[in-house]
Write a protein that holds these residues in place. Structure first.
Motif, short mmCIF file in Angstrom:
data_model
loop_
_atom_site.label_atom_id
_atom_site.label_comp_id
_atom_site.label_asym_id
_atom_site.label_seq_id
_atom_site.Cartn_x
_atom_site.Cartn_y
_atom_site.Cartn_z
N PRO A 152 17.61 -13.64 1.16
CA PRO A 152 18.54 -13.84 0.04
C PRO A 152 19.55 -14.96 0.31
O PRO A 152 19.92 -15.71 -0.61
CB PRO A 152 19.23 -12.48 -0.10
N ARG A 153 19.99 -15.07 1.56
CA ARG A 153 20.96 -16.11 1.90
C ARG A 153 20.38 -17.51 1.75
O ARG A 153 21.10 -18.47 1.48
CB ARG A 153 21.45 -15.89 3.35
N SER A 154 19.07 -17.62 1.92
CA SER A 154 18.43 -18.93 1.86
C SER A 154 18.23 -19.43 0.44
O SER A 154 17.74 -20.54 0.25
CB SER A 154 17.07 -18.88 2.57
N VAL A 155 18.62 -18.61 -0.55
CA VAL A 155 18.46 -19.03 -1.94
C VAL A 155 19.17 -20.35 -2.20
O VAL A 155 18.69 -21.20 -2.97
CB VAL A 155 18.97 -17.93 -2.89
N PHE A 257 19.82 -2.88 1.83
CA PHE A 257 18.98 -4.08 1.75
C PHE A 257 18.52 -4.32 0.31
O PHE A 257 18.39 -5.48 -0.11
CB PHE A 257 17.77 -3.92 2.68
N ALA A 258 18.28 -3.25 -0.44
CA ALA A 258 17.92 -3.42 -1.84
C ALA A 258 19.05 -4.10 -2.60
O ALA A 258 18.82 -4.99 -3.44
CB ALA A 258 17.59 -2.06 -2.47
N ALA A 259 20.29 -3.70 -2.33
CA ALA A 259 21.45 -4.34 -2.97
C ALA A 259 21.56 -5.80 -2.56
O ALA A 259 21.89 -6.67 -3.38
CB ALA A 259 22.73 -3.58 -2.60
N TRP A 260 21.27 -6.10 -1.30
CA TRP A 260 21.29 -7.47 -0.80
C TRP A 260 20.28 -8.32 -1.53
O TRP A 260 20.55 -9.47 -1.93
CB TRP A 260 21.05 -7.44 0.70
N PHE A 283 10.54 -7.62 -1.92
CA PHE A 283 11.38 -6.95 -0.93
C PHE A 283 12.37 -5.99 -1.60
O PHE A 283 12.63 -4.90 -1.08
CB PHE A 283 12.13 -8.00 -0.10
N PHE A 284 12.93 -6.40 -2.74
CA PHE A 284 13.86 -5.53 -3.46
C PHE A 284 13.18 -4.22 -3.84
O PHE A 284 13.74 -3.13 -3.60
CB PHE A 284 14.37 -6.24 -4.72
N THR A 285 11.99 -4.29 -4.41
CA THR A 285 11.27 -3.09 -4.83
C THR A 285 10.94 -2.20 -3.64
O THR A 285 11.05 -0.97 -3.71
CB THR A 285 9.98 -3.48 -5.57
N SER A 286 10.55 -2.82 -2.55
CA SER A 286 10.19 -2.07 -1.36
C SER A 286 11.36 -1.28 -0.81
O SER A 286 11.26 -0.07 -0.56
CB SER A 286 9.66 -3.03 -0.29
N PHE A 287 12.49 -1.95 -0.60
CA PHE A 287 13.65 -1.27 -0.04
C PHE A 287 14.21 -0.23 -1.01
O PHE A 287 14.69 0.83 -0.58
CB PHE A 287 14.73 -2.28 0.32
#
Length: 301
Positions: A152-155, A257-260, A283-287
């Motif tokens: 997410p930071r690399s966006v 991590f989902a919130a991240w 990744f969002f769905t997974s976490f």
């Protein structure tokens, strides 16, 4: 898998195991490579156990340890993929985490225990390389966790990356995994609709497990064996009173991590970085799935 159809979780677990047995074991056996006996129950030749040094309990995966020591002692394993042994997969996320943590920690312990013996053995180089790849495979979980922290930071950097390159990386890193598990499902005769659903579920489950599995990997690098925790199985019992798995770590930590990743999705959409969305959404769905299951089970007690 007797309880495959109980839930999306058990279908995803079954798919992960199918990839291990239908493809990995089969290829290792056909290629003359080391592979392991997986044992809740089984029959061993006494001579094989004794020549391998006997049954040892200094790792949490005694069957994996004995398998490798027996093959180093000259015994040959043959995999019989058409012999059916009905068994259950863990019925809930806490039981599955407990099982997978034991396997991950134990695999690292076996690598730490037998790594040098494998390296200096008389086995062909390809056997040694695959053995190291097999025993160190769980190192992928810390890598996925690191990726989860950075993605997410690399966006903010994605605008410099062409869309075609993002699509190529997504295909290489994601579609290859989907193809692997889809092939195993096709081999066991699953219909296309079930294959698509369960293969995606297996991939989401694997990503979401990276938090708890990373802890297990690092524990495996430390001295000591640890406590063997049996995986709960329901069997044919109708009773609601079953023993529970002790939940290690912070229940539902995956939701952080989902919130991240939710923030990452928002930031990517705001910058119109559409090529980033498939990665972030996966990744969002997974976490979110793994974290909500873990928290819900912990609340219910």
């Amino acid at each position: 898998h007797k309880n495959r159809e109980d839930s999306l979780l058990t279908r995803a677990e079954s798919t992960l195991l199918d990839g291990h047995f239908v493809i990995e074991h089969k290829v290792r056996s056909d290629g003359g490579l080391f592979f392991n006996f997986n044992g809740t129950a089984g029959i061993w030749r006494r001579a094989a156990i004794e020549s391998a040094g006997g049954w040892e309990h200094d790792t949490l995966t005694e069957d994996l340890d004995l398998s490798y020591r027996a093959q180093l002692a000259g015994w040959t394993f043959v995999y019989a993929p058409y012999v059916v042994a009905p068994a259950e997969v863990p019925p809930d996320i806490a039981a599955f985490k407990s099982q997978q943590q034991r396997w991950a920690k134990g695999s690292v312990q076996v690598l730490r225990k037998l790594g040098w013996r494998i390296l200096f053995s008389r086995e062909p180089l390809r056997v040694k390389l695959e053995a190291f790849a097999h025993l160190s495979g769980n190192v992928g979980y810390p890598c996925v966790l690191l990726l989860s922290l950075l993605l997410p930071r690399s966006v903010r950097l994605r605008s410099r990356v062409p869309l075609w390159l993002l699509a190529a990386v997504f295909a290489l890193c994601t579609l290859s995994v989907l193809a692997f598990y889809d092939r195993s499902q096709k081999a066991v005769g699953r219909p296309l609709s079930a294959r698509l659903r369960d293969t995606l579920g297996a991939m989401l489950l694997g990503i979401g497990m990276c938090v708890s599995q990373t802890r297990a990997v690092f524990e495996g690098l430390l001295p000591g064996t640890g406590v063997f925790v049996r995986t709960p199985k329901r069997g044919d019992s109708k009773s609601a009173r079953r023993y529970r798995t002790v939940i290690k770590g912070l229940p539902g930590v995956e939701l952080l991590f989902a919130a991240w990743f939710a923030w990452g999705l928002y930031a990517a959409a705001e910058r119109q970085l559409w090529g980033s969305l498939p990665f972030l959404l996966l990744f969002f769905t997974s976490f979110l799935w793994v974290g909500s299951m873990s928290l819900r089970q912990w609340v219910r007690g």
